[in-house]
Design a protein around this motif. Structure first.
Motif, short mmCIF file in Angstrom:
data_model
loop_
_atom_site.label_atom_id
_atom_site.label_comp_id
_atom_site.label_asym_id
_atom_site.label_seq_id
_atom_site.Cartn_x
_atom_site.Cartn_y
_atom_site.Cartn_z
N LEU A 119 38.89 69.10 35.06
CA LEU A 119 37.44 68.90 35.01
C LEU A 119 36.81 70.11 35.65
O LEU A 119 37.13 70.47 36.79
CB LEU A 119 37.03 67.64 35.78
CG LEU A 119 37.26 66.32 35.08
CD1 LEU A 119 36.83 65.17 36.00
CD2 LEU A 119 36.51 66.25 33.77
N GLN A 166 33.12 72.39 36.34
CA GLN A 166 31.67 72.40 36.40
C GLN A 166 31.21 73.84 36.24
O GLN A 166 31.80 74.76 36.81
CB GLN A 166 31.20 71.84 37.74
CG GLN A 166 29.69 71.67 37.82
CD GLN A 166 29.27 70.99 39.11
OE1 GLN A 166 29.89 71.18 40.15
NE2 GLN A 166 28.23 70.19 39.03
N GLN A 176 35.59 69.34 26.07
CA GLN A 176 34.54 68.40 25.69
C GLN A 176 33.64 68.14 26.89
O GLN A 176 34.10 68.13 28.03
CB GLN A 176 35.13 67.10 25.16
CG GLN A 176 35.90 66.30 26.18
CD GLN A 176 36.39 64.99 25.59
OE1 GLN A 176 36.05 64.62 24.49
NE2 GLN A 176 37.20 64.27 26.35
N PRO A 177 32.36 67.90 26.64
CA PRO A 177 31.43 67.63 27.73
C PRO A 177 31.69 66.25 28.33
O PRO A 177 32.02 65.30 27.62
CB PRO A 177 30.05 67.70 27.08
CG PRO A 177 30.30 67.50 25.62
CD PRO A 177 31.69 67.95 25.33
N MET A 178 31.52 66.17 29.64
CA MET A 178 31.70 64.90 30.35
C MET A 178 30.43 64.48 31.10
O MET A 178 30.34 63.37 31.59
CB MET A 178 32.86 65.01 31.36
CG MET A 178 34.18 65.36 30.72
SD MET A 178 34.73 64.19 29.48
CE MET A 178 35.13 62.78 30.47
N GLY A 179 29.49 65.38 31.22
CA GLY A 179 28.25 65.14 31.94
C GLY A 179 27.49 66.44 32.00
O GLY A 179 27.87 67.43 31.37
N GLU A 180 26.43 66.46 32.78
CA GLU A 180 25.63 67.67 32.88
C GLU A 180 26.42 68.78 33.54
O GLU A 180 26.82 68.67 34.70
CB GLU A 180 24.34 67.41 33.67
CG GLU A 180 23.41 68.59 33.66
CD GLU A 180 22.07 68.29 34.30
OE1 GLU A 180 21.45 69.24 34.79
OE2 GLU A 180 21.67 67.12 34.33
N ASP A 181 26.69 69.84 32.78
CA ASP A 181 27.46 71.01 33.24
C ASP A 181 28.88 70.67 33.69
O ASP A 181 29.50 71.45 34.39
CB ASP A 181 26.72 71.76 34.36
CG ASP A 181 25.50 72.50 33.86
OD1 ASP A 181 25.45 72.83 32.66
OD2 ASP A 181 24.59 72.75 34.67
N VAL A 182 29.41 69.51 33.31
CA VAL A 182 30.78 69.12 33.63
C VAL A 182 31.54 68.94 32.32
O VAL A 182 31.07 68.26 31.41
CB VAL A 182 30.83 67.82 34.47
CG1 VAL A 182 32.27 67.38 34.72
CG2 VAL A 182 30.11 68.02 35.80
N TYR A 183 32.73 69.54 32.26
CA TYR A 183 33.52 69.53 31.03
C TYR A 183 34.98 69.24 31.35
O TYR A 183 35.48 69.62 32.41
CB TYR A 183 33.45 70.90 30.33
CG TYR A 183 32.07 71.27 29.89
CD1 TYR A 183 31.64 70.99 28.60
CD2 TYR A 183 31.18 71.89 30.76
CE1 TYR A 183 30.36 71.33 28.18
CE2 TYR A 183 29.90 72.23 30.36
CZ TYR A 183 29.50 71.94 29.07
OH TYR A 183 28.23 72.27 28.67
N GLU A 184 35.64 68.59 30.40
CA GLU A 184 37.08 68.43 30.46
C GLU A 184 37.69 69.48 29.55
O GLU A 184 37.29 69.65 28.40
CB GLU A 184 37.51 67.05 29.98
CG GLU A 184 39.03 66.89 30.00
CD GLU A 184 39.51 65.62 29.34
OE1 GLU A 184 40.36 64.95 29.94
OE2 GLU A 184 39.05 65.32 28.21
#
Length: 159
Positions: free
Chosen positions: A93, A95, A59-67
């Motif tokens: 996490l 990127q 799932q996305p956590m921020g710009e270009d950062v995913y869990e």
């Protein structure tokens, strides 16, 4: 000598252009149950039959950062009873700088769990060993095959 410097620069550029950076990794959830101890540990008990389930979520956590979360569900039965049950959700996490959006899903669901698996496997082995059983050493998982089975057949480019 200049060839060595060029090769060294090429290696540094290749390392810095990898499509995925690990920002953190962690145990998100962990459960171990040993419901029939100590009877399940007595000599002469049948060899446990182990079933292992694998799930991967991103799932996305921020710009270009995913869990990315790798879930392993391991249940061992002795006869009609449960010998042990281990469930671990091991997260990371990641990127993905500069990677085109259309490649994010495949990279996250293949490379993410591939990086997390050895750590989740060690946790399962330690839990089962601490529970009085031999360490459960899960065989390597083909995350490419798992991804293909989850996404279904891809349409042919020639069709």
């Amino acid at each position: 000598m200049s060839d060595q410097q060029t090769n060294g620069q090429d290696q540094q550029e290749a390392a810095s252009s990898l499509p995925m950076h690990v920002l953190a990794q962690y145990v998100k959830d962990l459960s171990f149950e040993n419901p029939n101890a100590p009877q399940s540990l007595l000599p002469g008990q049948p060899q446990p039959q182990v079933n292992i389930g694998v799930d991967v979520q991103a799932q996305p956590m921020g710009e270009d950062v995913y869990e990315v979360v790798l879930k392993l569900h391991c249940e061992a039965k002795q006869g009609d009873g449960v010998a042990f049950l281990v469930e671990v959700a091991y997260g990371g996490l990641f990127q993905l700088p500069g990677l085109p959006q259309e490649h994010h899903r495949a990279v996250l669901l293949i490379e993410g769990p591939r990086m997390l698996f050895p750590f989740a496997r060690a946790i399962v082995a330690a839990c089962t060993q601490d529970g009085g059983f031999p360490p459960l050493m899960i065989n390597p998982i083909d995350f490419v095959d798992l991804y293909r089975r989850q996404t279904g057949p891809q349409p042919s480019a020639e069709a």
